[in-house]
Write a protein that holds these residues in place. Structure first.
Motif, short mmCIF file in Angstrom:
data_model
loop_
_atom_site.label_atom_id
_atom_site.label_comp_id
_atom_site.label_asym_id
_atom_site.label_seq_id
_atom_site.Cartn_x
_atom_site.Cartn_y
_atom_site.Cartn_z
N LEU A 161 32.83 9.51 34.07
CA LEU A 161 32.97 9.94 32.68
C LEU A 161 34.05 10.99 32.44
O LEU A 161 34.28 11.37 31.30
N MET A 162 34.71 11.48 33.50
CA MET A 162 35.84 12.39 33.26
C MET A 162 37.11 11.56 33.32
O MET A 162 37.50 11.07 34.38
N ARG A 177 24.27 6.72 38.79
CA ARG A 177 25.46 5.86 38.63
C ARG A 177 26.51 6.51 37.75
O ARG A 177 27.68 6.10 37.77
N LEU A 178 26.11 7.48 36.95
CA LEU A 178 27.08 8.09 36.04
C LEU A 178 27.71 9.35 36.62
O LEU A 178 28.64 9.90 36.05
N ILE A 179 27.17 9.84 37.74
CA ILE A 179 27.70 11.10 38.27
C ILE A 179 28.18 10.88 39.69
O ILE A 179 27.50 10.20 40.50
N PHE A 215 32.65 10.51 25.58
CA PHE A 215 33.56 9.66 26.35
C PHE A 215 33.93 8.38 25.59
O PHE A 215 35.08 7.98 25.56
N ALA A 216 32.92 7.76 24.97
CA ALA A 216 33.18 6.49 24.27
C ALA A 216 33.69 6.70 22.85
O ALA A 216 33.72 5.77 22.06
N CYS A 272 33.88 18.19 25.76
CA CYS A 272 32.81 18.09 26.75
C CYS A 272 32.57 19.42 27.47
O CYS A 272 31.45 19.73 27.84
N HIS A 273 33.65 20.18 27.69
CA HIS A 273 33.54 21.39 28.52
C HIS A 273 33.61 22.62 27.65
O HIS A 273 34.66 23.23 27.51
#
Lengths: 198, 506, 235
Positions: free
Chosen positions: C95-96, C176-178, B406-407, C58-59
């Motif tokens: 994050l998406m 917190r990230l999901i 992401f970063a 990512c996927h």
């Protein structure tokens, strides 16, 4: 050439002594008076021709040098609209394009210009040139890491345009901006670059 | 009528022309002049350069009949030549490959002349005209790249403009003169077209003529022999005597090798062009299409490489001064030493300089080609985290891998050899840096890494560091604070499964 | 002498032949530039191109990739196309990223639609989204979810946030990230390659997996553990 009225005796001095070999025929200076006068006339004609060439050349040089050197002249930039200021959401950096106000009919696509618009808060902007301050390659904005990155030599900039890493000697170039009638206007023209002399 | 056999007719025609032009009287001595017997295959590279130059002129004129030198149409016209014109692509391929071949042959020729010190008396000006030819040819190569008028050409001009901009006081004016206006546009292409097809080829033809005339005047240099020194006072006399004694006529003795070598070069050129095709054009020259990765042509890759490896502080000075110094040094070569030994074995310093120059240019070209300093712009969205860095990780660490993508960390850092090479590969980063050091590096960055402190929140940062601490080969200990016998109490890392153990105990 | 001459003639004939052949075959020489074909939107080729440059980071598939593997069919069982389109255009969770025009991204709604249906065609295994459970997050009871977690999840993820063989999912930093939707998809689709079962697959203490209401409850429970602000995060 053959018009005797053009002969001026007073100018015949260099060869008038008759001691030196005649330049034209090597006849050991035994030329007659008319030969001497002929030399003088030819010398004058040569100088006269040279002067004519000089005058004509100087006049002809004006358009030659004028067109060749004209691009060194700085042209005034102009205000150009990027569209409604509301199209740029606060806190984000967006890609925008415009047609360069200084353009020629033959420019084609090259007159299109890109920039990055950062809306800090409503009514407050920063507009960056896409050209990297290092060697002018187009930087790309990465909203996730909030960085501009350059594909050529790896220069990177923070979202306020300041240099983050890599070879650039300074931050991104910025266009002056203003809001007029709800539209975001920038002052653009010359290809952005290190403009020390302006 | 009774005497008109074909050979007689031809002979009569030749005599007629010769009587009026003196062409044979002019050319015959050129062909039959004596050259050193031992020259052998060393001396074919100049001829090959000339052959490629001839091909450039012929193919260039043909291309000029098809090309539209207008910024709005040039790119389309090239695609038309490639796709529609019969043999058009082959014509472009020949022109492009021959251009590269010419630069290479010229470099080899120059290197040979330098190593054999053929530039010494009386051939100083042969060398100087050669140096001017080198720069003319490089200018032809650069302006030729601009003729493609694709994205590489556009941004390549941008690089040229940015370098011009760095000139003190007159930077903007020089840039304006270079671009033919305030932006890269129609007048830029017209200007470079005029340079590429009129000015530079004209200069090159003139310089080639001068170069050849000087070769005729001074003769081709003999092979160097250790101990056989050049003495300007006696050199010409000795050279002439030697040529009379054991020289051979240029034609056919030396020309045969030139012929064979040039022929082989030409066949190779045709094969290269047929197999690998023309160069470009790349993407459409629209400066708003910024999804591009500009690269210069081969002859300039080493400069592109050098520019990115220079320390930023010295960059402007080097970019502006180095080319001038380069020209001056090259021109000065024969004036620094125009007499004495010519054999490479007696001039080890010169051999060293030449080797270093060749190696430097080769290394920089390689660097420019691979450009490890460039971020992989779509690395973050195209290169997945390898499975063995995901398997067995905690949910937080997997989210850390997500943050890593992401970063855009991947744009500059590789995993499993995939990703950017701007920063170090991170496959084993946990063996080199402690969690605290990783945190600090990410937050604060350094000269070549941006600081991410403002851009990642505490959760993202924690997850990222927790992922990075898993990046170590099995059985290799994690990084510890140097000298520490026991692990210092590190801040408890939520989600950390393994507790740190002292180095070497695993 | 005659050998030389014969050799020369042979060479000449071979070279003439080669040049005639190559001239005739000019259109088929390897160097001829291919006429550029841009894959049309919606074709499998286009989908693969777009996916490989914009999504695959990512996927990916199997163990590869840090987020839900889209090249495996398990996700396509758990999600609808509309859901994928929304995630592409508007992003999801932390994050998406959003790739839609409103976020300055590269994809138009029509491209996002084509991408979603194209990906399903390529990797969905011909399966329709499951009708047994919703693709999107449903409301549940955090209290009930706590007991579901302790019986069904704790055997791998540890009791009360301690983390287990599979690591903690109650870690506040993780939560917190999901997003809730992210948790929902993680529970429903699982990730077989990494040993995470889908919701209705056998789990250590639940041979028949979870009921759909239990999924909602456990997601509500995890959501309730998520710190609302950074100040709730105590080191």
């Amino acid at each position: 050439m053959s018009d005797p009225s053009e002969t001026r005796d007073g100018n015949a001095a260099p060869n008038a002594s008759g001691a030196k070999p005649c330049v034209n025929c090597g006849c050991a200076g035994k030329g007659t008076g008319s030969r001497v006068n002929g030399d003088a006339r030819r010398g004058f004609m040569f100088r006269f021709g040279a002067a004519l060439l000089g005058v004509g050349g100087a006049i002809a040089a004006v358009p030659i040098l004028g067109t060749l050197l004209a691009p060194a002249r700085r042209q005034a930039s102009a205000w150009v609209s990027l569209g409604s200021a509301d199209a740029f959401p606060a806190g984000q950096t967006r890609f925008a394009t415009f047609l360069n106000p200084i353009r020629q009919p033959t420019d084609g696509d090259a007159a299109k210009t890109a920039c990055w618009v950062r809306c800090i808060s409503p009514g407050k902007f920063q507009v960056f040139a896409v050209n990297c301050a290092h060697l002018g390659c187009p930087v790309r904005w990465f909203a996730q890491s909030r960085l501009f990155m350059c594909p050529c030599h790896g220069g990177a900039y923070y979202e306020d345009g300041s240099r983050a890493a890599g070879p650039p000697p300074r931050g991104l170039f910025e266009y002056p901006w203003k809001i007029d009638g709800g539209n975001l206007l920038i002052e653009a023209g010359h290809l952005p670059g290190l403009e020390q002399s302006t | 009528m009774n005497q008109t056999s074909p050979s007689r007719l031809i002979g009569a025609a030749v005599d007629w022309v010769e009587a009026r032009t003196g062409a044979i009287a002019f050319i015959a001595p050129l062909l039959t002049h004596h050259v050193p017997r031992n020259a052998k295959w060393w001396y074919v590279f100049g001829s090959a350069t000339l052959m490629f130059f001839t091909i450039q002129i012929v193919t260039g004129v043909c291309l000029a009949t098809l090309y539209a030198p207008s910024a709005a149409e040039a790119w389309e016209s090239l695609r038309y030549i490639d796709e529609q014109v019969p043999f058009g692509w082959m014509l472009r391929a020949l022109h492009g490959w021959s251009s590269n071949a010419m630069v290479v042959m010229m470099a080899i020729h120059m290197l040979q002349v330098f190593l054999h010190a053929s530039y010494k008396f009386p051939r100083e000006l042969n060398w100087v005209t050669g140096v001017f030819l080198l720069f003319t040819v490089l200018a032809l190569a650069f302006t030729g790249q601009v003729m493609r008028w694709d994205q590489d050409a556009y941004w390549g001009l941008g690089i040229g403009a940015s370098i011009a901009d760095r000139i003190p006081v007159f930077g903007n004016q020089v840039r304006g003169l270079l671009l033919g206006g305030p932006i890269i546009g129609g007048e830029t292409l017209s200007r470079f077209f005029a340079l590429h097809v009129f000015v530079l080829p004209g200069a090159a033809i003139g310089l080639v003529g001068l170069h050849l005339a000087l070769i005729m005047k001074n003769g081709i240099s003999e092979m160097p022999k250790p101990g056989e020194t050049v003495e300007p006072a006696t050199y010409r006399e000795r050279y002439e005597k030697r040529m009379e004694k054991d020289g051979v006529p240029f034609y056919p003795d030396a020309a045969q090798r030139d012929m064979v070598f040039c022929g082989a070069c030409l066949v190779l050129l045709v094969v290269l062009a047929a197999v690998y095709g023309p160069f470009g054009p790349g993407g459409q020259p629209d400066p708003t299409l910024i999804d591009t990765n500009p690269r210069p042509d081969y002859p300039f890759l080493w400069i592109f490489g050098a520019v990115s490896l220079l320390p930023p502080a010295s960059e402007t000075a080097v970019m502006l001064v180095a080319p001038l110094v380069g020209v001056l040094v090259l021109v000065a070569v024969p004036f620094l030493s125009n007499a004495g030994e010519r054999a490479p074995s007696r001039r080890p310093g010169m051999v060293l300089i030449a080797s270093l120059a060749v190696m430097a240019i080769a290394a920089l070209t390689w660097e420019g080609k691979t450009s490890p300093w460039s971020p992989v712009m779509d690395g973050w969205s195209a290169l997945p985290t390898p499975g063995h860095f995901i398997d067995g990780r905690t949910p937080l660490q997997v989210q850390g891998a997500n943050v890593f993508q992401f970063a855009q960390c991947r744009n500059c850092h590789s995993l499993d050899g995939l990703g950017g090479e701007r920063g170090p590969a991170l496959d084993a980063i946990a063996t080199r840096m402690t969690p605290d050091q990783l945190m600090r590096q990410i937050q604060q960055g350094d000269g070549n890494m941006p600081a991410f402190g403002r851009n990642l929140d505490s959760a993202q940062m924690t997850a990222l560091v927790s992922f990075l601490t898993t990046l170590r080969p099995d059985f290799e200990a994690p990084a510890m604070i140097p000298g520490a016998q026991l692990p210092l109490p590190v801040r408890s890392m939520p989600g950390e499964v393994t507790t740190p153990v002292a180095a070497g105990t695993r | 002498m005659s050998v030389l001459r014969v050799g020369f003639i042979v060479c000449a004939v071979v070279m003439c032949g080669a040049s005639v052949l190559s001239t005739a075959a000019c259109d088929r020489l390897p160097g001829r530039p291919a006429v550029e074909a841009v894959a049309a939107e919606g074709t499998a080729e286009w989908t693969t191109q777009v996916f490989n440059t914009s999504c695959r980071g990512c996927h990916a598939q199997g163990k590869e990739g840090s987020a839900v593997p889209l090249m495996d069919s398990e996700y396509w069982r758990a999600a609808t196309d509309a859901q994928v389109v929304r995630a592409v255009l508007e992003g999801q969770g932390v994050l998406m990223p959003a790739f839609g025009p409103a976020a300055g991204g590269p994809f138009t709604p029509s491209q996002a639609n084509a991408l979603a249906s194209g990906m399903r065609a390529l990797w969905g295994g011909g399966l329709k989204p499951s009708t047994a459970i919703s693709g999107t997050v449903q409301a549940g009871s955090a209290d009930r979810g706590k007991s579901v977690f302790e019986t069904a999840c704790a055997s791998c993820h540890g009791s009360a946030g301690s983390g287990g063989s599979a690591g903690s999912v109650t870690d506040p930093m993780y939560l917190r990230l999901i997003s809730d939707q992210g948790l929902w998809t993680a529970v429903v689709a699982g990730r077989a390659a990494l040993g995470s079962p889908a919701w209705n697959m056998p789990m250590p203490n639940r041979p028949s997996g979870l009921a759909s209401a239990e999924v909602a409850d456990v997601v509500a429970y995890l959501s309730s553990l998520r710190p609302r602000s950074a100040s709730e995060l105590k080191p």
